[in-house]
Design an enzyme around this catalytic site. Structure first.
Site, PDB file in Angstrom:
ATOM      1  N   GLU A 127      47.563  72.530  21.111  1.00 15.11           N
ATOM      2  CA  GLU A 127      48.074  71.167  21.003  1.00 15.11           C
ATOM      3  C   GLU A 127      49.367  71.126  20.189  1.00 15.11           C
ATOM      4  OE1 GLU A 127      46.067  66.814  20.503  1.00 15.11           O
ATOM      5  OE2 GLU A 127      45.572  68.298  18.972  1.00 15.11           O
ATOM      6  N   GLY A 265      42.863  71.429  10.636  1.00 10.24           N
ATOM      7  CA  GLY A 265      41.479  71.397  10.178  1.00 10.24           C
ATOM      8  C   GLY A 265      40.556  71.839  11.289  1.00 10.24           C
ATOM      9  N   ALA A 266      40.833  71.353  12.505  1.00 12.84           N
ATOM     10  CA  ALA A 266      40.011  71.703  13.658  1.00 12.84           C
ATOM     11  C   ALA A 266      40.710  71.215  14.916  1.00 12.84           C
ATOM     12  CB  ALA A 266      38.619  71.071  13.548  1.00 12.84           C
ATOM     13  N   GLU A 268      39.697  70.014  19.150  1.00 15.76           N
ATOM     14  CA  GLU A 268      38.594  69.540  19.975  1.00 15.76           C
ATOM     15  C   GLU A 268      38.506  70.173  21.351  1.00 15.76           C
ATOM     16  OE1 GLU A 268      42.022  66.517  20.753  1.00 15.76           O
ATOM     17  OE2 GLU A 268      41.275  67.678  19.054  1.00 15.76           O
ATOM     18  N   GLU A 300      35.736  65.914  15.585  1.00 13.31           N
ATOM     19  CA  GLU A 300      35.994  66.724  16.785  1.00 13.31           C
ATOM     20  C   GLU A 300      34.983  66.421  17.882  1.00 13.31           C
ATOM     21  OE1 GLU A 300      38.803  68.134  16.755  1.00 13.31           O
ATOM     22  OE2 GLU A 300      39.054  67.792  14.615  1.00 13.31           O
ATOM     23  N   HIS A 303      35.842  63.508  19.966  1.00  8.97           N
ATOM     24  CA  HIS A 303      36.891  63.835  20.930  1.00  8.97           C
ATOM     25  C   HIS A 303      36.328  64.299  22.272  1.00  8.97           C
ATOM     26  CE1 HIS A 303      40.656  63.332  18.904  1.00  8.97           C
ATOM     27  NE2 HIS A 303      40.415  64.201  17.940  1.00  8.97           N
ATOM     28  N   GLU A 322      43.074  60.198  18.533  1.00 10.23           N
ATOM     29  CA  GLU A 322      42.979  60.547  17.120  1.00 10.23           C
ATOM     30  C   GLU A 322      42.487  59.389  16.256  1.00 10.23           C
ATOM     31  OE1 GLU A 322      42.821  63.389  16.237  1.00 10.23           O
ATOM     32  OE2 GLU A 322      43.922  64.540  17.741  1.00 10.23           O
TER      33      GLU A 322
END
Length: 829
Positions: A127, A265-266, A268, A300, A303, A322
């Site tokens: 992303e 952080g993470a 999805e 996540e 998402h 988001e």
């Protein structure tokens, strides 16, 4: 023309002319363990329909070996970012064989060598548009398609993608793993991970749905992996979303993999969510850390519906995923897990991020105007996440909770596996709520800025007026001396000044319950009350709003910074909510370093160091508060050496740490870095600590500590590394920059200010945007004037917009520092 920087207009034209059927992506990663080899082979087969004769595929790699279009081999027309395709027919098949490069920046296919056991690990991060670093594709979110991945990797490795495995073949040394086709998804959501990952399995079932669960991490971190806790939160989240979304989890399996040197952080990726390894705790962790991790897991997971099932057409509507995920993460944490106070952390930490971003000159509406990918990359910010989530909380209050979820369910059903814009969501919410949301959208989604609410006499006054549904809480002392809410009044305000009838009370708290998105000011009597009795406020959300009000007033220059610091000194030790305590201690440290004039700074640094030292020793043994204060002590000791001998004695074992305090590797490195930054640690001592902790985290911390030493030659070497060493990984670059800046020694680094501005354009042109961003932000000079940055901005009006945005934001932070300092100096005189 920068053909790597895709624009909104050209991608819209491409999606109007091209309809993708499916992809088959074959990756040969068998050579990954050979660290001298920087490349891998990637072969992509794409079936697509076209109404034009010409288009292009996106690819950022080393070379394109062959292109076969509709069975005909053509000479590759490749400029380093785009593969031109000509002579298209109504239905087409193109096969591209190319060579990609392993990443060290966290963009594309990242390769990591674990120093603990010399094992190699791979994972992807795409992303907004880095799938093209791994395979040729139509790199834009509105060209969804099914993907079939086939990955060749060494035998014995875990090989993962978005979907379950359908076939495995082995030749003795390597395995070729084929995965079942995905449902239609965007390119940026595809994912691959491979390596000798440690895996733990479980399962979740609901009605006719059975979902295999996996949690993975590097083998050398396996002993720290608390899989049972992670699975508990995962299952609680899946239950919550299954009930509220009423759309079956669509992605087949649910793997969660914790990966090294991660930029986020993470992420999805459907069926294969990636997380930073920072969420695997090598030592003691506070409740705030566990709560934050749970929130990220649930963010996540949300998402999987908001973003993966239904995806925005273009990055203008990034908020469609988001903002919703941020809101849902907090909501699910509060209602489905043990972290019932998650809205406290949201109010004090996430919204603080939004308030900061929304006051910058580069702020933007939640629904942003994103013209190209460089702009999109920088739009993953406090507006899109935290302000959007705050506004959604207001929207839920506005349309009603049941209506909100009913609208979401209609939205999923109407647009499953498709792409949407703001209008599509508002249509569904309006249909179930009966409200026309166009005006609400204009007021909240298509404007910028944060309102400031103040009680003036009998009126609520707001700067930058918007419609708000909010509450005012009246707090009074009870028989035990606690400050508790006596009355609560909910009301709507729209105009600049709204009359309100309130009884007298020691504390009148605007936005009680944190219903709206706005900064609030405490009236004089309320400020007086909290500066005597903040520790007597029993409700943690109310305390969070008070701490937020004090901080915003201090950073706006309306509350004397020393009054804020005295409040922290007097009341932080009594704060029981670890998210609040962590934020308050960080704010105090920042205020001393940024908002106090030089003449005041030395005294407060010493006083703050002693406050942290005393609080660490006074905290309950083994508590999260003790650990939080110890970390604050390490930060304070980085700029003040008066406890260096005591800290050294604890590290060397000649003195005992406070009872219950675990000197885990991360805390030890924080203390060693503090000693290094004040000249109280030698390189040989740092090397000895590395022998004790020769891990990936240890090596990164060692770099930071070495660069922190207050020696001109050390700073020169760190500067050269940051600017010139393209072999540095993303994490190692951060460590070098952090060490360079450690100790706030302007006397050692001010001489690099001119070189910083002289190198900005070169850095932006020659480095990836992720690495360039770290350099631009991390090395921005903490100067005593704006002259150099203003001169650069004036001379570089033609600089890329994303670069100018970063510089403008850093300028604004510096301008605020100087402005607030000047007010403190004026008050002192």
């Amino acid at each position: 023309m920068n053909t790597a920087n895709l624009t909104r207009s050209e991608t819209a034209a491409r999606s109007a002319a091209i309809t993708v059927g499916d992809y088959r992506v074959e990756l040969d990663l068998s050579g990954a363990p050979d660290q001298t080899r920087q490349d891998f082979t990637t072969t992509t087969t794409v079936e697509f329909a076209a109404t034009v004769e010409h288009t292009w595929l996106d690819f950022l790699g080393l070379s394109v070996e062959s292109v076969v279009l509709n069975g005909r081999t053509v000479v590759p027309d490749y400029d380093g970012a785009r593969i031109a395709l000509s002579g298209l027919t109504a239905n087409n098949v193109v096969v591209v064989r190319a060579t990609g490069a392993y990443s060290r920046s966290g963009e594309g296919l990242h390769r990591f060598l674990d120093p603990a056991d010399d094992q190699t690990y791979l994972y992807t991060q795409y992303e907004p548009a880095d799938a093209r670093r791994v395979f040729a594709c139509f790199e834009q979110p509105d060209m969804k398609a099914p993907f079939t991945f086939v990955v060749t990797a060494p035998n014995g490795w875990e090989v993962l993608a978005n979907r379950p495995v359908t076939a495995v073949e082995s030749d003795g040394a390597n395995q070729t793993v084929e995965f079942s086709p995905t449902l239609p998804i965007s390119t940026y959501l595809t994912a691959v991970a491979a390596g000798p990952y440690h895996r733990v399995e479980s399962a979740w079932a609901r009605k006719e749905l059975d979902v295999a669960l996996g949690i993975l991490c590097r083998a050398s971190l396996a002993r720290y992996l608390d899989a049972d806790t992670l699975f508990e939160v995962t299952k609680q989240g899946l239950d919550f979303f299954a009930e509220h979304f009423d759309y079956p989890y669509p992605w087949g399996k649910y793997d969660q993999v914790f990966v090294p040197e991660y930029n986020l952080g993470a992420m999805e990726n459907p069926g294969l969510v990636t997380f930073t390894e920072a969420y695997i705790f090598r030592g003691a962790a506070t409740a705030a850390q566990y709560e934050g991790r749970a929130n990220t897991i649930l963010h996540e997971m949300a998402h999987m519906w908001f973003g993966d099932l239904v995806t925005m057409v273009w990055w203008d509507d990034l908020w469609l995923k988001e903002s919703f995920a941020d809101f849902m993460g907090a909501l699910a944490s509060a209602e489905a897990t043990e972290w019932t106070d998650s809205w406290v952390a949201f109010a004090n930490r996430r919204k603080a991020w939004a308030y900061l971003q929304d006051q910058l000159p580069t702020t933007h509406p939640i629904v942003a105007d994103i013209t190209d990918l460089e702009a999109a990359k920088l739009n993953f910010d406090g507006i899109t996440y935290a302000k959007g989530a705050s506004v959604l909380k207001q929207l839920v209050a506005y349309v009603g909770r049941e209506e909100f979820f009913a609208g979401a369910r209609r939205y999923f059903r109407a647009h499953a596996f498709g792409n949407t814009t703001l209008a599509d969501l508002l249509t569904e919410l309006s249909a179930v709520s009966g409200r026309d949301l166009a005006g609400w959208a204009r007021a909240w989604l298509q404007t910028t800025g944060v309102s400031t609410l103040t009680l003036e006499g009998a009126d609520i006054v707001q700067a930058d007026p918007r419609p708000h549904r909010l509450a005012v809480g009246l707090y009074d002392f009870d028989a035990t001396g606690d400050l508790v809410r006596r009355e609560r009044h909910e009301l709507d305000i729209v105009t600049e000044r709204t009359p309100v009838t309130l009884a007298p009370a020691p504390l009148r708290l605007l936005n009680d319950g944190d219903l709206t998105y706005a900064k609030v000011r405490l009236d004089a009597e309320s400020l007086h009350t909290v500066q005597r009795s903040l520790d007597r406020v029993t409700d943690p959300l109310a305390r969070g709003l008070i701490w937020s009000a004090l901080w915003n007033a201090a950073r706006d220059g309306e509350l004397e910074v020393q009054r804020y610091l005295r409040a922290v000194r007097d009341f932080a030790a009594a704060e029981s909510n670890m998210a609040l305590l962590t934020a308050v201690l960080a704010n105090a440290s920042f205020a001393i370093g940024h908002y106090l004039p030089e003449a005041m700074r030395g005294r407060w640094r010493g006083e703050w160091l002693e406050t942290c030292w005393a609080a660490m020793h006074a905290a309950r043994a083994g508590s999260g508060a003790q650990l939080t204060w110890a970390r604050a002590l390490a930060a304070a000791a980085t700029v003040d050496s008066r406890r260096a001998d005591d800290i050294r004695a604890v590290l060397l074992g000649t003195a005992h740490p406070p009872a219950g305090l675990s000197l885990d590797p991360d805390l030890r490195w924080a203390f060693w870095t503090a000693l290094a930054a004040t000249g109280a640690a030698e390189a040989t001592e740092l090397d000895a600590e590395l022998e004790r902790d020769d891990t990936a985290s240890g090596r990164t911390a060692h770099r930071r500590a070495l660069a922190a030493r207050p020696d001109p030659q050390v700073k020169a070497a760190a500067w050269a590394q940051a600017l010139d060493d393209t072999a540095l990984t993303n994490d190692h670059l951060d460590a070098v920059i952090g060490g360079f800046r450690a100790g706030a020694r302007r006397d050692l680094i001010a001489g690099y200010d001119h070189a910083y501005f002289a190198n900005l354009r070169t850095v932006w042109d020659e480095r990836s945007i992720e690495i360039a961003r770290r350099i631009v932000v991390g090395l921005f000079p903490a100067a005593d004037s704006l002259a150099d940055v203003d001169a650069w901005l004036a001379a570089n009006t033609d600089a890329p917009g994303a670069l100018r945005r970063l510089v403008l934001e850093q300028r604004d932070h510096l301008a605020r520092d100087l402005r607030v300092r000047a007010k403190q100096s004026h008050r002192a005189t």
